[in-house]
Design an enzyme around this catalytic site. Structure first.
Site, mmCIF file in Angstrom:
data_model
loop_
_atom_site.group_PDB
_atom_site.id
_atom_site.type_symbol
_atom_site.label_atom_id
_atom_site.label_comp_id
_atom_site.label_asym_id
_atom_site.label_seq_id
_atom_site.Cartn_x
_atom_site.Cartn_y
_atom_site.Cartn_z
ATOM 1 N N GLU A 29 0.830 -1.202 0.000
ATOM 2 C CA GLU A 29 0.000 0.000 0.000
ATOM 3 C C GLU A 29 0.870 1.261 0.000
ATOM 4 O O GLU A 29 0.575 2.240 0.691
ATOM 5 C CB GLU A 29 -0.980 -0.040 1.175
ATOM 6 C CG GLU A 29 -1.916 -1.233 1.069
ATOM 7 C CD GLU A 29 -2.927 -1.329 2.202
ATOM 8 O OE1 GLU A 29 -2.784 -0.597 3.204
ATOM 9 O OE2 GLU A 29 -3.853 -2.140 2.078
ATOM 10 N N GLU A 66 -5.727 -8.236 -1.342
ATOM 11 C CA GLU A 66 -6.365 -8.216 -0.026
ATOM 12 C C GLU A 66 -7.859 -8.039 -0.225
ATOM 13 O O GLU A 66 -8.349 -6.920 -0.367
ATOM 14 C CB GLU A 66 -5.825 -7.068 0.841
ATOM 15 C CG GLU A 66 -4.415 -7.248 1.318
ATOM 16 C CD GLU A 66 -3.978 -6.127 2.258
ATOM 17 O OE1 GLU A 66 -4.859 -5.386 2.773
ATOM 18 O OE2 GLU A 66 -2.768 -5.989 2.480
#
Length: 198
Positions: A7, A84
């Site tokens: 991220e 995810e």
């Protein structure tokens, strides 16, 4: 697969940083497929052109077809991967309500991914525990300390027990497996008995 950063676009936008990491990985012998893993909204805000170097994967829960088309546009020669796929959310201190996600909505999204030939990784598949002071915190809109239980409303609990969410996902996958010639899944072991030791 080998993931570079996690991220990163939530915090940084320096493509040279990521490119340097990718160069070092290759220079020192990494041969696996390299991937990135970011939120879709981060990509739109500060997209780094890394498609020549790594496969873009996406994080989130209820992503719709527009998100998937955007992901595909970044890596048109690869299948879509949701790195995810959030099954729930973590709990933070001061928030007395346990975070949960509607299992039916999760299953709808799973059906959408399967029907569109996408891959996914359930995050979390089993809840965990962060002992001592290893629980961490999040600081996106405000600073929040995560509890030591990482239950995450996962299909399997911290104790390894099955949940109704687990069985919904299992039935969905069984239906898919039957369509490709795999008629059954292994039996599910019973949940272990619990005790209260005071």
């Amino acid at each position: 697969m080998f993931q570079v950063e996690n991220e990163y676009l939530s915090y940084g936008k320096d493509s040279n940083h990521v490119k340097l990491l990718l160069y070092m990985f290759r220079k020192y012998g990494l041969k696996e497929l390299i991937i990135t893993s970011d939120h879709e909204f981060d990509w739109r805000n500060k997209m780094l052109d890394l498609s020549k170097y790594a496969l873009h994967t996406i994080n989130g829960d209820q992503l719709d077809i527009r998100h998937m088309e955007f992901v595909k546009s970044q890596s048109p020669h690869f299948p879509i991967m949701v790195m995810e796929l959030w099954c729930g959310w973590f709990d933070v201190w001061k928030n007395r309500k346990h975070q949960t996600q509607d299992s039916r909505l999760l299953n709808q999204f799973l059906s959408f991914l399967i029907n569109n030939g996408s891959s996914f990784n359930l995050y979390m598949f089993i809840g965990g525990t962060n002992f001592g002071f290893t629980n961490g915190a999040i600081n996106i809109t405000k600073y929040e300390v995560i509890t030591t239980s990482y239950d995450y409303d996962a299909p399997l609990t911290e104790a390894g027990d099955t949940t109704p969410k687990y069985f919904l996902i299992r039935e969905l996958l069984l239906e898919f497996y039957k369509s490709i010639g795999i008629p059954y899944l292994p039996e599910v072991p019973p949940n272990l008995p619990k005790g209260n030791y005071g």
